[in-house]
Design an enzyme around this catalytic site. Structure first.
Site, PDB file in Angstrom:
ATOM      1  CG  HIS A 142     -17.286  -1.642   1.713  1.00  0.00           C
ATOM      2  ND1 HIS A 142     -16.353  -0.751   2.154  1.00  0.00           N
ATOM      3  CD2 HIS A 142     -16.863  -2.031   0.488  1.00  0.00           C
ATOM      4  CE1 HIS A 142     -15.403  -0.599   1.234  1.00  0.00           C
ATOM      5  NE2 HIS A 142     -15.706  -1.365   0.209  1.00  0.00           N
ATOM      6  CG  ASP A 192     -15.329   1.306   4.679  1.00  0.00           C
ATOM      7  OD1 ASP A 192     -14.963   1.861   3.637  1.00  0.00           O
ATOM      8  OD2 ASP A 192     -15.919   0.204   4.687  1.00  0.00           O
ATOM      9  CB  ALA A 214      -4.830 -16.530  -5.374  1.00  0.00           C
TER      10      ALA A 214
END
Ligand code: NDP
Length: 340
Positions: free
Chosen positions: A198, A170, A17
């Site tokens: 990926h 992508d 975070a």
């Protein structure tokens, strides 16, 4: 009169975070871009202990943004607190890919993060939780989460099909390249697919691409030379291109793709279109069952469905198989390291 939030809040966990992607992502979630303009959100921010203070700083900025939909923010380094009651989880935090780092070392380091997170999601999140892995190697990290959920002692209420990895960036990059090449607005393009991992073996595929306004098939307007020499390598290597031009990684566009992925999952894909999602294969298109691979998917009633019945030619088959082989090599490393 302005509408007031009426629905029950959604609880959303974001890991990593204090990182660059979260710095964009959290504000867009709080603004209502994922769960809609009337759904309040509770944010749970998970960080490693030495980044908790920085995450608290991000929480102060979320507070200062006075988002009408932001119900509650909690910052923690504890998985139990972070995943408690989560309806949606963005697994962004990951061990960064150091220069020259070996893939096996990267997978080993990330296995130690994503395995325990999978168990914690089983133990503490809502049974209906939807999980998106962004941290790289995203497909294999997601496979490690799937294994943790499936091996949960006493069983898990969390479905493996609710654990996905992000190939939407992508997909978006490919759409943008094609739109520019054809001088068409993005909104006119439908049915592009990114297959596989990926990674640089991914296959952005325009075979089914069509113009949403006219129904015209568009692949014939794109030369084989442009597709193989420019389009595919450029999309696959766009992350490196951004780093070399911007001087740091593509965090905002990664966050934007994460927003798109989770929004479409919760709210549905556009009529007549599909998007690219990496999820555990059910054997479709010859991808071995269980590999977390990217497919053309539609979101129907909050569930991803792999689009069926597309014809796969020889050139497509070879490219899909190459990316699947890449995923299988990563899976073999995971097994060799005893991570599953
Ligand atoms: P970022 O927020 O920029 O990136 C986080 C992850 O997303 C990386 O694995 C990165 O992969 C991946 N990613 C996927 N797509 C993209 C893209 N298009 N562009 C950039 N990254 C992409 O990393 P930061 O270093 O800024 O922040 C990571 C945070 O995670 C830190 O605050 C750290 O403390 C935390 N962390 C948390 C852990 C945990 O929850 N247990 C463990 C480790 C770190 P890639 O490396 O390939 O760029």
């Amino acid at each position: 009169m302005a509408s007031t939030p009426a629905l029950a809040p959604v609880t959303v966990t974001v890991t990593g975070a204090a990182g660059q992607i979260a710095y964009s992502l959290l504000f867009r979630i709080a603004a209502g871009e994922v769960f809609g303009p009337t759904t309040p959100v509770n944010l749970r921010l998970l960080e490693i202990p030495n980044a908790v203070t920085a995450a608290e700083g991000v929480a102060l900025e979320l507070f200062d943004s006075a988002f009408p939909l932001l119900n509650d923010v909690e910052v923690t380094d504890g998985r139990a607190t972070a995943f408690a009651g989560a309806d949606a989880v963005f697994l962004v935090g990951a061990k960064p890919r150091g220069k020259g780092a070996e893939r096996a070392a990267l997978i080993a380091d990330n296995g130690k993060i994503f395995g325990p997170q999978g168990h914690a999601i089983s133990d503490y999140a809502s049974d209906d939780v939807r999980v998106l892995v962004v941290g790289n190697p995203a497909n294999t990290n997601a496979a490690i989460v799937v294994a943790a959920v499936e091996n949960e002692r006493g069983g898990s209420g969390v479905s493996a099909g609710h654990i996905t990895a992000m190939t939407r960036l992508d997909h978006n990059r490919a759409l943008a390249q094609v739109a520019a090449k054809l001088s068409l607005p993005i909104s006119r393009l439908q049915r592009l697919t990114v297959w596989g991992n990926h990674s640089t073996t991914q296959f952005p595929d325009v075979t089914e691409l069509r113009d949403a306004a006219t129904g015209e098939a568009l692949a014939a307007r794109l030369s084989e030379h442009w597709l193989t020499e420019e389009f595919i390598p450029r999309v696959a290597r766009r992350g490196s291109e951004i780093i070399s031009v911007r001087g740091s990684s593509s965090a905002a566009s990664a966050a934007s793709a994460a927003v798109d992925h989770m929004r479409d999952w919760f709210q549905g894909t556009r009529e007549g279109d599909w998007v690219s999602v990496a999820l555990p294969s059910d054997g479709s298109y010859g991808v071995p069952e269980g590999l977390v691979s990217s497919f053309p998917c539609r979101s129907v009633n909050g569930e991803w469905e792999i689009v069926q019945g597309l014809e796969i030619g020889d050139v497509q088959r070879a490219r899909i198989d190459a990316s699947v082989a890449d995923l299988q090599a990563e899976a073999a490393t995971v097994r060799a390291l005893g991570l599953v």
